[in-house]
Design a protein around this motif. Structure first.
Motif, PDB file in Angstrom:
ATOM      1  N   MET A   1       0.836  -1.177   0.000  1.00 43.03           N
ATOM      2  CA  MET A   1       0.000   0.000   0.000  1.00 43.03           C
ATOM      3  C   MET A   1       0.887   1.248   0.000  1.00 43.03           C
ATOM      4  SD  MET A   1      -3.221  -1.154   2.403  1.00 43.03           S
ATOM      5  CE  MET A   1      -2.659  -0.260   3.770  1.00 43.03           C
ATOM      6  N   SER A   2       1.004   1.843  -1.147  1.00 45.01           N
ATOM      7  CA  SER A   2       1.833   3.033  -1.289  1.00 45.01           C
ATOM      8  C   SER A   2       0.929   4.260  -1.409  1.00 45.01           C
ATOM      9  CB  SER A   2       2.717   2.890  -2.520  1.00 45.01           C
ATOM     10  OG  SER A   2       3.458   4.055  -2.697  1.00 45.01           O
ATOM     11  N   ASP A   3       0.721   4.906  -0.297  1.00 46.04           N
ATOM     12  CA  ASP A   3      -0.137   6.079  -0.262  1.00 46.04           C
ATOM     13  C   ASP A   3       0.702   7.326  -0.551  1.00 46.04           C
ATOM     14  OD1 ASP A   3      -2.197   7.828   0.107  1.00 46.04           O
ATOM     15  OD2 ASP A   3      -2.306   7.592   2.283  1.00 46.04           O
ATOM     16  N   PRO A   4       0.402   8.062  -1.623  1.00 48.31           N
ATOM     17  CA  PRO A   4       1.210   9.246  -1.944  1.00 48.31           C
ATOM     18  C   PRO A   4       0.998  10.396  -0.960  1.00 48.31           C
ATOM     19  CG  PRO A   4      -0.631   9.086  -3.454  1.00 48.31           C
ATOM     20  CD  PRO A   4      -0.643   7.825  -2.619  1.00 48.31           C
ATOM     21  N   ALA A   5       0.000  10.299  -0.103  1.00 47.74           N
ATOM     22  CA  ALA A   5      -0.264  11.390   0.835  1.00 47.74           C
ATOM     23  C   ALA A   5       0.790  11.469   1.936  1.00 47.74           C
ATOM     24  CB  ALA A   5      -1.644  11.219   1.454  1.00 47.74           C
ATOM     25  N   ILE A   6       1.390  10.354   2.288  1.00 51.65           N
ATOM     26  CA  ILE A   6       2.353  10.354   3.402  1.00 51.65           C
ATOM     27  C   ILE A   6       3.605  11.176   3.066  1.00 51.65           C
ATOM     28  CG2 ILE A   6       3.841   8.888   4.822  1.00 51.65           C
ATOM     29  CD1 ILE A   6       1.572   6.788   4.682  1.00 51.65           C
ATOM     30  N   PRO A   7       4.290  10.920   1.937  1.00 47.51           N
ATOM     31  CA  PRO A   7       5.463  11.768   1.645  1.00 47.51           C
ATOM     32  C   PRO A   7       5.082  13.214   1.326  1.00 47.51           C
ATOM     33  CG  PRO A   7       5.151  10.136  -0.088  1.00 47.51           C
ATOM     34  CD  PRO A   7       4.187   9.811   0.993  1.00 47.51           C
ATOM     35  N   ARG A   8       3.896  13.429   0.788  1.00 44.58           N
ATOM     36  CA  ARG A   8       3.467  14.794   0.510  1.00 44.58           C
ATOM     37  C   ARG A   8       3.233  15.559   1.805  1.00 44.58           C
ATOM     38  NH1 ARG A   8      -0.656  13.953  -4.610  1.00 44.58           N
ATOM     39  NH2 ARG A   8       0.985  13.338  -6.076  1.00 44.58           N
ATOM     40  N   PHE A   9       2.619  14.908   2.778  1.00 36.02           N
ATOM     41  CA  PHE A   9       2.418  15.537   4.084  1.00 36.02           C
ATOM     42  C   PHE A   9       3.762  15.857   4.729  1.00 36.02           C
ATOM     43  CE2 PHE A   9       1.920  15.243   8.704  1.00 36.02           C
ATOM     44  CZ  PHE A   9       0.985  16.234   8.903  1.00 36.02           C
ATOM     45  N   ALA A  10       4.709  14.926   4.632  1.00 39.15           N
ATOM     46  CA  ALA A  10       6.044  15.157   5.193  1.00 39.15           C
ATOM     47  C   ALA A  10       6.731  16.330   4.507  1.00 39.15           C
ATOM     48  CB  ALA A  10       6.881  13.890   5.065  1.00 39.15           C
ATOM     49  N   ALA A  11       6.573  16.446   3.197  1.00 42.58           N
ATOM     50  CA  ALA A  11       7.184  17.562   2.470  1.00 42.58           C
ATOM     51  C   ALA A  11       6.567  18.887   2.893  1.00 42.58           C
ATOM     52  CB  ALA A  11       7.018  17.360   0.960  1.00 42.58           C
ATOM     53  N   MET A  12       5.256  18.908   3.084  1.00 42.79           N
ATOM     54  CA  MET A  12       4.594  20.139   3.520  1.00 42.79           C
ATOM     55  C   MET A  12       5.083  20.549   4.903  1.00 42.79           C
ATOM     56  SD  MET A  12       0.777  19.431   1.982  1.00 42.79           S
ATOM     57  CE  MET A  12      -0.013  20.191   3.336  1.00 42.79           C
ATOM     58  N   GLN A  13       5.256  19.594   5.800  1.00 43.08           N
ATOM     59  CA  GLN A  13       5.732  19.917   7.135  1.00 43.08           C
ATOM     60  C   GLN A  13       7.190  20.353   7.119  1.00 43.08           C
ATOM     61  OE1 GLN A  13       3.502  20.322   9.470  1.00 43.08           O
ATOM     62  NE2 GLN A  13       2.085  19.635   7.896  1.00 43.08           N
TER      63      GLN A  13
END
Length: 67
Positions: A1-13
């Motif tokens: 399960m590769s959810d693209p939201a996790i690295p995007r959230f990390a990048a925003m933070q």
């Protein structure tokens, strides 16, 4: 399960933390705590405020799913 939201959230933070660090460094430079200069410190602080406030919103808009 590769959810693209996790690295995007990390990048925003990460953008938000970098903006906060820029504000702190700019304020330290403006108060002669680090040798950078008053004007450069003020510019750095303002750029950090924009990165902190607008960076995550711009990234979220860029990554928004098409309607």
């Amino acid at each position: 399960m590769s959810d693209p939201a996790i690295p995007r959230f990390a990048a925003m933070q990460l953008v938000r933390v970098a903006g906060a660090a820029m504000v702190i460094a700019g304020l330290l430079a403006a108060n002669d705590r680090i040798p950078l200069g008053h004007v450069a410190g003020a510019v750095l602080a303002v750029a950090g405020l924009f990165a902190f406030a607008l960076g995550p919103k711009l990234l979220a808009r860029r990554w928004r799913s098409p309607k």
